[in-house]
Design a protein around this motif. Sequence first.
Motif, short mmCIF file in Angstrom:
data_model
loop_
_atom_site.label_atom_id
_atom_site.label_comp_id
_atom_site.label_asym_id
_atom_site.label_seq_id
_atom_site.Cartn_x
_atom_site.Cartn_y
_atom_site.Cartn_z
N MET A 1 0.84 -1.19 0.00
CA MET A 1 0.00 0.00 0.00
C MET A 1 0.88 1.24 0.00
O MET A 1 1.74 1.39 0.87
N GLU A 2 0.68 2.16 -0.95
CA GLU A 2 1.47 3.37 -1.04
C GLU A 2 0.74 4.50 -0.33
O GLU A 2 -0.47 4.68 -0.47
N ARG A 3 1.50 5.28 0.44
CA ARG A 3 0.96 6.48 1.07
C ARG A 3 1.73 7.67 0.56
O ARG A 3 2.95 7.73 0.66
N ASN A 4 1.06 8.66 -0.03
CA ASN A 4 1.71 9.87 -0.49
C ASN A 4 1.90 10.82 0.67
O ASN A 4 1.37 10.62 1.77
N ILE A 5 2.65 11.90 0.44
CA ILE A 5 2.89 12.88 1.49
C ILE A 5 1.56 13.43 1.98
O ILE A 5 0.70 13.85 1.21
N ILE A 6 1.36 13.42 3.26
CA ILE A 6 0.09 13.80 3.87
C ILE A 6 0.25 15.14 4.58
O ILE A 6 1.17 15.36 5.34
N GLU A 7 -0.67 16.06 4.29
CA GLU A 7 -0.58 17.40 4.86
C GLU A 7 -1.38 17.54 6.15
O GLU A 7 -1.15 18.43 6.93
N THR A 8 -2.38 16.67 6.35
CA THR A 8 -3.21 16.77 7.54
C THR A 8 -2.48 16.21 8.75
O THR A 8 -1.43 15.59 8.63
N ALA A 9 -3.06 16.45 9.94
CA ALA A 9 -2.44 15.96 11.18
C ALA A 9 -2.31 14.44 11.13
O ALA A 9 -3.18 13.73 10.63
N MET A 10 -1.20 13.97 11.66
CA MET A 10 -0.92 12.53 11.65
C MET A 10 -0.54 12.08 13.05
O MET A 10 0.25 12.73 13.72
N ARG A 11 -1.09 10.94 13.46
CA ARG A 11 -0.79 10.38 14.78
C ARG A 11 -0.21 8.99 14.60
O ARG A 11 -0.81 8.13 13.96
N ILE A 12 0.96 8.79 15.20
CA ILE A 12 1.68 7.52 15.04
C ILE A 12 1.95 6.92 16.41
O ILE A 12 2.41 7.60 17.33
N LEU A 13 1.67 5.62 16.54
CA LEU A 13 2.06 4.86 17.72
C LEU A 13 3.47 4.33 17.51
O LEU A 13 3.74 3.69 16.49
N GLY A 14 4.38 4.60 18.44
CA GLY A 14 5.75 4.12 18.35
C GLY A 14 6.02 3.03 19.37
O GLY A 14 5.68 3.19 20.56
N ILE A 15 6.63 1.92 18.94
CA ILE A 15 6.94 0.79 19.81
C ILE A 15 8.44 0.53 19.73
O ILE A 15 8.97 0.21 18.67
N GLU A 16 9.12 0.66 20.86
CA GLU A 16 10.57 0.44 20.93
C GLU A 16 10.86 -0.75 21.84
O GLU A 16 10.58 -0.71 23.05
N THR A 17 11.40 -1.82 21.26
CA THR A 17 11.76 -3.02 22.04
C THR A 17 13.07 -3.60 21.53
O THR A 17 13.21 -4.83 21.45
N SER A 18 14.03 -2.76 21.20
CA SER A 18 15.26 -3.27 20.58
C SER A 18 16.18 -3.97 21.56
O SER A 18 16.97 -4.83 21.17
N CYS A 19 16.08 -3.61 22.85
CA CYS A 19 17.03 -4.17 23.81
C CYS A 19 16.33 -4.48 25.12
O CYS A 19 15.57 -5.44 25.20
#
Length: 346
Positions: A1-19
């Motif tokens: 699925m391709e997502r083009n550059i988005i100008e509206t507000a964006m909310r991202i969940l970040g998950i960090e479990t590298s170590c």
Amino acid sequence: MERNIIETAMRILGIETSCDDTGISIYDDKAGILANHLYSQVKTHSDYGGIVPELASRDHIRKTIPLIQAALKEAKLTGQDLDGVAYTAGPGLVGSLLVGASIGKSLAFAWDLPAIPVHHMEGHLLAPMLEDNSPHFPCVALLVSGGHTQLIAVTSIGRYQLLGESLDDAAGESFDKIAQLLGLGYPGGAMLSKIAQQGKKGRFFFPRPMIDRPDLNFSFSGLKTFAANTIRDHQADNQTRADIALAFEEAVVDTLTIKCKRALEQTGFKYLIIAGGVADNLQLRTNLAVMMENRGGKAFFPRSEFCTDNGAMIAYAGMVRLKHGINLNLIISVRPRWPLEDLPKL
């Protein structure tokens, strides 16, 4: 699925479990950080003097979902209010990475959202972007942590060239090992720096490794051995321990500063990013800030809570990648070893 550059507000969940830290964050590109949670496994691993990978994976399994639920509750959001799920795909411990990747991919599938694999070191590199006074590009980035010591030429976000790296122990790993030999426990980098403040300057002098070489690589194994021999040969009273800690810290900081200056001279860049766990070292921050001021440039640091592993940096890096378009599939894969230069260019 391709997502083009988005100008509206964006909310991202970040998950960090590298170590060994579970970091969960929700980032809104208009409002900033909406929630940021971190579970540290220091107590779990301190008895062993280092990270036990299997124990780290088990703690991530126990803590990741509850922390995601807590972050959503704090931000007053549901999964349907998000635009993507970013997770650390590497480098790191393979078991820990698989926990975050599996949960991140599963939630993205359930919520019908893009899942964005994030490079852990790109997360660190972009952590200063979470501050109001964000970095300027092009710049040199010093990524200095327990597992990595790297100098990167950054022409823009997503365009990186490795200039030099540690050929053996990373700076943060060396700090922890010498702290352990001084009886400071694990992880001991911050405790070593604390007792170094009581040290007598000039009593001990440790070598600055590889500064006579024109390249930008690092090596801290010899310095670690030199410090270990010094500890062995001297009475371990409190003042001597502080003096040795100071001499060791000065050697590492001077080496990093010299190499950063050389990288700036070779690239002609005027700005410097310092990120990763060791970026929280006060002496390093002071030396590099003064060096950049003297050069007519500027140094950029993340705040202390974003120097160590955290979900906010992963959410931000994921947002950047999502805005430039990603290919979404359901394959769960991680890369325990992942050169930063292998990232797709933005």
